[in-house]
Design a protein around this motif. Structure first.
Motif: not given
Length: 372
Positions: A277-287
């Motif tokens: 999403r951003t190019g760095k690790y970030s936690r998101q809702l899996r989809s």
């Protein structure tokens, strides 16, 4: 009950609400917490408009601003926005169009951000200048070590500077940089996060500060969704809680109703720590968005290239999801922490603050009772 952080920033209860939505910021501060506006998506002119609105709707209560000044990016800030966009490989552009096409969406929604639409990850100084023209009571840096100009500006204006860390080593760098507050965010948290869990990170950071002979308050972040968790973090020595995900399921939030319903239905195992999403690790809702990138075997582009590519496509997906497209609903996602499993319903931001207060007191009384 006196708290160190309430004295430092002027709020009633040391519950800090990070949000990209001005309505959440104002509602939380009016309810006794402390709203912090995430400013990364704004131009300086837009931020001026947002802060003016907050000033007019917060009833004189305190609030803060969070800016994004990454330590490391993939591009030279001297290049133009069009040159940055040109660095996105054609293979990645084509695959993003494929995702939209297979969902029955307009492929033009995959055109990378550029020009005036480009997220201003390099405009931190300008955003700081705008912020200091308003009665903010806190400035926070979201990625990397707080730069000297931020520390100096904070001291000049008498405003404490906070910095987010995801590891003990990061905290030591922030201490050396001269920050006033450390926000220690565990890997459970939404958005950009590290790997160390909150319950391990908080005592590690507190011990590191003590060993360094420093006196810097620590806000606990990462997976904190209620007042009992907050009380537990403060029992370990934290000075308060910094929360983000819990506000995404509120009526004031920037999230749309489809995503809020996905939050209510999700478990704590339905998030993913991803760079796609951003190019760095970030936690998101899996989809389905993450599943398709993983199946394609395409590694994420570095920041900000991945963000410039993904954000327009995800906005197109969100619009279609709200309009009832089932494939888009499968693809839609947003930053959210593992605490999403504790979300039971959509409610108001003010009610969340009141619930935190009640749960905090219950947790505190439980601990006090155990000592009798």
């Amino acid at each position: 009950m006196p708290f160190r952080m309430t004295d430092m920033v002027g709020c009633e209860f040391p519950l800090f609400a990070f949000s990209h939505c001005r309505d959440v910021v104002a509602a939380v501060s009016r309810a006794g917490g402390f709203g912090v506006l995430g400013a990364v998506s704004f131009t300086p002119e837009q931020l001026e408009t947002e802060l003016k609105w907050i000033d007019d709707n917060i009833d004189g209560m305190p609030y803060g601003v969070d800016v994004l000044i990454p330590e490391v990016q993939a591009v030279d800030h001297s290049v133009t926005a069009d040159e940055v966009v040109a660095a996105i490989p054609q293979q990645y552009r084509d695959f993003t169009r494929q995702i939209l096409r297979e969902a029955g969406l307009d492929e033009s929604g995959a055109n990378p951000l550029g020009g005036s639409q480009q997220p201003n990850t390099s405009l931190g100084q300008e955003l700081l200048e705008v912020s200091f023209n308003h009665p903010v009571r806190l400035i926070a840096n979201a990625l990397g070590t707080a730069p000297p100009q931020m520390i100096e500006a904070g001291k000049k204006h008498g405003i404490p500077v906070a910095a987010l860390v995801g590891a003990k080593e990061h905290a030591m760098k922030q201490i050396d940089a001269g920050v006033d507050i450390i926000v220690a965010q565990g890997g459970e948290g939404g958005g950009h996060c590290g790997e160390v869990s909150t319950i391990v990170l908080i005592p590690e950071v507190l011990q590191a500060i003590e060993d360094a002979g420093a006196d810097i308050p620590v806000l606990a972040a990462g997976g904190i969704m209620n007042g009992r968790q907050m009380a537990g973090m403060m029992a370990m020595g934290a000075a308060g809680a910094w929360c983000g995900s819990v506000w995404l399921a509120t009526t004031e939030a920037e999230t749309h109703e489809v995503f809020r319903e996905k939050m209510v239905q999700a478990s704590s195992r339905d998030t993913i720590r991803s760079k796609h999403r951003t190019g760095k690790y970030s936690r998101q809702l899996r989809s389905g968005w993450h599943a398709m990138w993983e199946e394609a075997g395409l590694p994420a582009l570095p920041m900000p290239l991945m963000m410039l590519l993904s954000e327009p496509a995800l906005r197109t997906i969100d619009k279609a999801a709200v309009n009832g497209n089932p494939k888009a609903q499968e693809l839609c996602s947003y930053f959210v922490g593992q605490g999403v499993g504790l979300v039971r319903e959509v409610t108001s931001a003010g009610q969340v603050v009141q619930d935190f207060k009640q749960d905090f007191v219950a947790g505190y009384e439980y601990l006090a009772g155990a000592l009798e």
